[in-house]
Design an enzyme around this catalytic site. Structure first.
Site: not given
Length: 282
Positions: A68, A155-156, A183
């Site tokens: 997450d 993503g960003f 990550r």
């Protein structure tokens, strides 16, 4: 060794699979096993990751790994946080990476404080009821650019500028990003939990440690040349196990150990020698 990834995000799958190569782990998306998305009702990354991991394990019967992750922007009091994936929807856009980036840049117009952090929480469980999940957290602090830069990642990544590199995540080569991203840092922490990773292998009492790294590819271990450390409950069992697996190992010095922690200490005692080990879980 096969783990179900409690995500259907192909970007996460590719990143995590590359990072877990040293463990000989094969990640399989839950969608490829016919499993849908788990609910994420919690307000913290770790609670949602744990819920997703337990859900995936319960529906597949496999050990599970969940991630997450999200963006925490200082100017927004740490938001969007756990709502990162759906950030754009609150502004009338459809869910998606491009719309998330667009919405973020629109909301940050006129903001001088561009500081933000990308956070990833990895959770691994052996079973749905695992009382001791493995938890690793990675965090990277950077700044939100005023326009997208770069074409790598997802993503960003195009707007997450990392000062130490002078580039956004999307501008970095994949291998560099994987090593230094939120990550990537969480995965490195997970790899550091080698004394417990081997226990994720269902139905097996051991994992093979190759030159200080856990390797669950049994064939690779069988074809290595010593010296070896064999971890068992007793010296006699160590010798018996070694001879049963490879009779020609009878002339190789072995040590009996009950867990990888003891293996590490012995390896330090041997001053970093190229030691291979089979460690049986106690």
């Amino acid at each position: 060794m096969k783990l179900v990834l409690a995500s259907n995000n192909r970007g996460k799958l590719a990143e995590l699979q590359a990072m877990l190569v040293p463990l000989g782990i094969e990640l399989v998306r839950q969608a490829d096993l016919g499993v849908g998305e788990a609910e994420e009702p919690h307000r913290t990354f770790v609670e949602n990751a744990l819920a997703k991991a337990r859900f995936a394990s319960a529906h597949t019967g496999l050990p599970a790994l969940a991630d997450d992750a999200g963006l925490c922007v200082d100017a927004f009091g740490g938001l969007p946080g756990v709502d990162t994936a759906y950030y754009a929807t609150q502004f009338g856009y459809e869910k998606g990476d491009d719309t998330n980036v667009r919405a973020l840049l629109e909301q940050m117009q006129g903001q001088d404080n561009r500081r933000a952090a990308m956070v990833s929480t990895l959770v691994a469980v052996r079973s749905p009821q695992d009382p001791e999940p493995l938890i690793a957290v990675g965090r990277v602090v950077g700044e939100i650019t005023r326009a997208p830069r770069g074409s790598n990642g997802f993503g960003f990544d195009p707007v997450m500028y990392i000062p130490e590199f002078g580039q956004t995540f999307a501008e970095l080569p994949t291998e560099v990003k994987n090593a230094h991203s939120h990550r990537g840092r969480a995965a490195q922490q997970m790899l550091a939990l080698t004394d417990r990773i081997a226990a994720l292998r269902p139905g097996s009492g051991y994992g093979a440690v190759l030159k200080g790294q856990v390797c669950l590819d049994w064939d690779k271990f069988e074809h290595q040349k010593g010296p070896f450390i064999l971890g068992c409950e007793s010296p006699e069992k160590a010798v018996a196990r070694m001879q049963a697996i490879r009779p020609q190992w009878h002339d190789v010095q072995s040590y009996w150990l009950k867990n990888v922690g003891q293996y590490r200490r012995t390896l330090q005692h041997l001053r970093g020698a190229a030691v291979y080990a089979l460690v049986e879980d106690a």
